[in-house]
Design an enzyme around this catalytic site. Structure first.
Site, PDB file in Angstrom:
ATOM      1  CE  LYS A 137      38.621  -3.435  12.206  1.00 40.09           C
ATOM      2  NZ  LYS A 137      38.296  -3.667  10.727  1.00 40.09           N
TER       3      LYS A 137
ATOM      4  CB  THR B 272      31.758 -14.168   8.894  1.00 40.31           C
ATOM      5  OG1 THR B 272      30.709 -13.721   7.931  1.00 40.31           O
ATOM      6  CG2 THR B 272      33.063 -14.198   8.078  1.00 40.31           C
TER       7      THR B 272
ATOM      8  CB  ALA C 222      23.988 -19.816  21.632  1.00 42.24           C
TER       9      ALA C 222
HETATM   10  N1  HSE Z   1      34.185  -4.154   7.957  1.00 41.73           N
HETATM   11  C1  HSE Z   1      35.688  -4.720   8.472  1.00 41.73           C
HETATM   12  C2  HSE Z   1      36.377  -4.455   7.316  1.00 41.73           C
HETATM   13  C3  HSE Z   1      35.584  -6.010   8.797  1.00 41.73           C
HETATM   14  O1  HSE Z   1      36.062  -4.311   6.292  1.00 41.73           O
HETATM   15  O2  HSE Z   1      37.688  -4.278   7.519  1.00 41.73           O
HETATM   16  C4  HSE Z   1      36.742  -6.739   9.653  1.00 41.73           C
HETATM   17  O3  HSE Z   1      36.684  -5.799  10.822  1.00 41.73           O
END
Ligand code: HSE
Length: 455
Positions: free
Chosen positions: A219, A29, A59
């Protein structure tokens, strides 16, 4: 399958402008989205930059016919990109720790800049990665790792650089937000919605990362470091997912004028820094309470600017590529410049004098749902316990009696409390659960008033 095909070693593009050679590792993605965006926006990027960004090496485990890589070196071994002397910037778009971590370290050692979307890797190994990058004088950029297409790292590091950040709170996992939104708006079941999020390509390879709050904690770790100038400390984030949020709680919260959102919260307090990820009640009047579906949003409170809100797509090929390519442009712009670059974690020297608070030390308001026997005096006893622990009741609803499968009759008592330290709340909850008339564990969801500040 074509492997190790011709190498594109160009020092200048066809238009005579300096060229940056990009190597992309991983064509899923994020990598695929970045490849496509760089191709489709080639002219405009060159116009913005005065330099050319050209993918000269990709790659991945196998060649994907969706991407025309016919004139580009292709490898199945990602380390071939790190070792390719023609590559200026390596894009790590594989995710996970292995082989992403050694790959990035090898690219840095080879003097390459790195752009990565890998939040887990930055949150857990970022301190080591940034130290290596500093030693080698290269940049490791990671805008796409947090909140996908929202330029929140740039906002914290640059746009808000004049502020002391007081707190930030974000919906930073799109999958979790999608699940909570569908539960609230359509009453859909948890597994059903998760399956859809996976099909849409939003969920992590291991969906427990989304559901149990680990992705949001990665995050939040990165956001907190950029907000407060502290080393990355993922292990100190209190993390609770959404798997225990029930439709009943979503509905009761709604009756009281609140939405349940899965928030990452980082706050500077007098005692230290709070870093926590958990389901949270937020007044439905707030903009962030109305961020629905897979969208992300982060509220940042700076002492000078006040409260600011950043909203947008937190995942998906195009949104994530938007941030990856912005990082590539930044690196190319700064290359050769003698002026100071932006520090990896926003500050040139990191603070070590401020502790990260454990969850017992945080203070907030709470939503409690208590299943009690339908007997006279139950409410008085619960109120008494809360009073004894110095906890104020701000709102209270007692619902009609429930009949469970065993034929027992219970009344759900739902209440909102005033602000109290978590340690004190734990004691009160233990005392409530010890009451003879209370028949089940108390459901507790933290509530945020954000000091009454906007957004
Ligand atoms: N799995 C993460 C989300 C993807 O749903 O926000 C983006 O970091």
């Amino acid at each position: 399958m074509k492997q190790e095909s011709q190498q594109s070693v160009l020092s200048a593009g066809k238009d005579g402008k300096p060229q940056f050679n990009i190597g992309i590792c991983g064509m899923g993605t994020v990598g695929g989205g970045t490849f496509t965006l760089l191709q489709s926006k080639h002219e405009e990027i060159t116009r913005r930059l005065g330099k050319t960004l050209k993918v000269t090496h990709v790659a991945s485990r196998r060649q994907n016919p969706a991407f025309d890589t016919s004139n580009i070196r292709f490898s199945t071994d990602v380390f071939a990109v790190a070792d390719d002397p023609a590559i200026d910037i390596l894009v790590e778009a594989m995710g996970g720790m292995e082989p992403a971590f050694p790959l990035i370290m090898r690219a840095i050692e080879s003097g390459k800049h790195v752009v990565t979307a890998n939040k887990a890797l930055i949150a857990v190994h970022g301190n080591e990665i940034f130290a290596a990058a500093k030693r080698k004088g290269v940049t490791v950029a990671y805008e796409s790792a947090v909140a996908g297409g929202i330029p929140i790292i740039k906002a914290l590091r640059e746009g808000l650089a004049a502020n002391s950040i007081q707190w930030l709170a974000g919906i930073i996992n799109g999958t979790g937000n999608f699940i909570l939104t569908e539960m609230a708006q359509k009453g859909r079941s948890f597994p059903d919605v998760l399956k859809e999020a996976q099909a849409l390509g939003y969920a992590e390879a291991d969906p427990t990362f989304d559901v149990e709050g680990i992705d949001a904690a990665h995050k939040l770790t990165i956001l907190a470091s950029n907000a407060f100038g502290i080393a990355l400390q993922f292990e100190k984030v209190y993390t609770e997912g959404i798997s225990k949020v029930s439709i009943a709680d979503v509905n009761y919260a709604n009756e009281l004028g609140y939405r349940i959102k899965h928030l990452g919260i980082a706050r500077m307090t007098d005692k230290g820094i709070e870093m926590r990820v958990h389901p949270t009640l937020i007044s439905n009047q707030r903009l962030i309470a109305n961020v629905n579906g897979v969208m992300n949003a982060v509220v940042v409170k700076g002492d000078s600017v006040g409260s600011t809100l950043y909203y947008g797509a937190g995942a998906g090929a195009k949104a994530t590529a938007s941030s990856v390519v912005a990082d590539l442009i930044d690196i190319a712009r700064a290359s050769g410049s003698t002026s100071g670059s932006v520090p990896s974690l926003a500050f040139n020297s990191l603070r070590t004098d401020v502790p990260i608070l454990g969850i017992d030390d945080i203070e907030c308001e709470y939503y409690l749902r208590i299943a009690a026997q339908d007997k006279i005096g139950v409410m008085a006893q619960i109120s008494q316990v809360l009073m004894t622990h110095g906890i104020n009741i701000e709102a209270l609803i007692q619902k009609e009696p429930d009949h469970n499968a065993a034929g027992d009759v219970t009344v759900p008592v739902v209440l909102l409390t005033g602000k109290v330290q978590e340690r004190q709340m734990n004691k009160a909850i233990a005392a409530i659960e010890a009451l003879e008339q209370v028949v089940d564990k108390v459901t507790r969801i933290r509530l945020e008033l954000f000091d009454g500040e906007g957004n």
